[in-house]
Enzyme design. Structure first.
Site, PDB file in Angstrom:
ATOM      1  CG  HIS A   1     -63.945 -30.266   3.279  1.00 17.77           C
ATOM      2  ND1 HIS A   1     -62.873 -29.288   3.586  1.00 17.77           N
ATOM      3  CD2 HIS A   1     -65.056 -29.316   3.236  1.00 17.77           C
ATOM      4  CE1 HIS A   1     -63.498 -27.999   3.735  1.00 17.77           C
ATOM      5  NE2 HIS A   1     -64.641 -28.149   3.526  1.00 17.77           N
TER       6      HIS A   1
ATOM      7  CG  ASP B   1     -68.965 -29.694   1.301  1.00 15.12           C
ATOM      8  OD1 ASP B   1     -69.606 -28.912   2.099  1.00 15.12           O
ATOM      9  OD2 ASP B   1     -67.788 -29.319   0.957  1.00 15.12           O
TER      10      ASP B   1
END
Length: 381
Positions: A210, A268
């Site tokens: 990320h 996520d």
């Protein structure tokens, strides 16, 4: 076996580009190049047909956890994400006691062996306390290669990725060990400098966990890991396109510098994805989800997302104004390639699994097919 099908009349996104009034032939579980005479025709004018989505980084959904739940919980979360177009999902763990993580990996490995998940991603415990995000600081540890090997072995060949703060003692040796065992080494939850990140890439790291989140911000005198990860062609950058984790300009920056071939959209996601607001656990930590945003009860750090990849797709096209073909690369082809599954999924080509998503002209999901069977059957007319 389900009857053969011809999905006809849609805009079909192929590796070579978009075909108007195209068709996809499904024979059994696979995409075919010719249709038998008795094939069922599904007319899809005004729709898009794109490859099934592939999620590299996902902690759960549907009220169920991949990180600490039972096998039944994991299957519930997988089914939730399938209904939102994710036909291939990697189950991500979070920081925990090493013995617990090893036991949990054994259970997840059985699901991977059955084909329910595409493997295991270990996010923690080998990450920086300076950039821990929603991880329990008391359980963090330096990346000792012997302990890294313990988790890899516990996954019985189904470890796909591990996120490391590679600047910590043992970090580079752990990257090398992961590469030797065919596991993706990802740089994330890191406080590394630009130079330290370059050393990790040279050691074999190939993914940025990320990007932008849980790492030092880009500075003009201290460029940090973001610059190193964006500029190196060996790195694929994960992006969480939920409107919370990233400003649209940051997403555009990543696409501009990395290019569509080096971006992987991820969720996520945590338990609340596809489920709703409320109180949840992420590993041992309590999370409050309000208005679709997950934050730790103690400290307020963002704690994963409630994103599903159909929403990420629609946002990328309608808000970020990215070309549909670039979004398909980021959400299907690139992650499939990273996982070594691009011979089976990630694009609409004869011989590959019939994993696909049907979207309407507003890019809302109306159909999902996995291995030739409808998970969500389009209701047309």
């Amino acid at each position: 076996m389900a009857p053969s099908k011809v999905l006809a009349g849609a805009r079909v996104v192929l590796p070579t580009g978009t075909v108007d009034d195209g068709r996809v032939i499904v024979d059994g579980t696979r995409i075919a190049d010719t249709a038998p005479p008795d094939a069922e025709v599904v007319d899809l004018p005004g729709h898009w047909v794109v490859p099934g989505f592939v999620d590299l980084h996902n902690h759960g959904g549907g009220g169920a956890s991949f990180a600490g739940g039972s096998a039944e919980d994991v299957l519930k979360g997988v089914e939730t994400h399938r209904r939102h177009g994710t036909t291939t999902v990697v189950a991500s763990a979070v920081t925990g006691d090493l013995d617990f993580l090893a036991r949990h990996a054994g259970m997840l490995a059985e699901l991977a062996q059955q084909g329910d998940i595409a493997g295991i991603h270990f996010e923690g415990p080998f990450i920086s306390p300076c950039r821990k995000g929603a991880h329990d600081e008391q359980l963090l540890r330096d990346p000792d290669p012997a302990e890294v090997r313990k988790l890899v072995d516990a996954a019985h060949g189904h470890a796909r990725m591990m996120t490391l703060a590679t600047e910590l003692p043992g970090g580079l040796d752990s990257v090398r060990l992961l590469v030797e065992h065919g596991v993706i080494a990802a740089v994330g939850h890191t406080d590394a400098t630009y130079e330290q990140t370059l050393r990790a890439i040279d050691a074999g790291a190939t993914v940025a966990t990320h990007l932008f989140n849980a790492m030092p911000p880009l500075g003009h005198r201290s460029p940090g890991p973001i610059t190193a990860l964006l500029e190196d062609e060996r790195i694929t950058v994960e992006l969480i396109n939920d409107g919370t984790h990233l400003h649209p300009a940051a997403l555009q920056l990543a696409f501009h510098h990395a290019g569509a071939a080096r971006v992987a959209f991820i969720t996520d996601a945590m338990d609340a994805a596809g489920f709703g607001d409320g109180r949840y656990l992420l590993g041992p930590l309590e999370v409050e989800v309000a208005d679709g945003v997950a934050r730790l009860v103690e400290g307020g750090s963002i704690a994963g997302s409630t994103l599903t990849l159909d929403r990420a797709f629609k946002r990328a096209v309608t808000v970020d104004r990215l070309p549909v073909e670039d979004v398909v690369a980021a959400i299907s082809a690139n992650p499939a390639r990273l996982l070594g599954l691009d011979d089976r999924t990630g694009s609409l080509e004869p011989g590959k699994d019939a994993d696909l998503v049907v979207l309407d002209d507003a890019f809302d999901l109306v159909g999902v097919m996995r291995r030739g069977a409808w998970v969500v059957e389009p209701r047309l007319g």
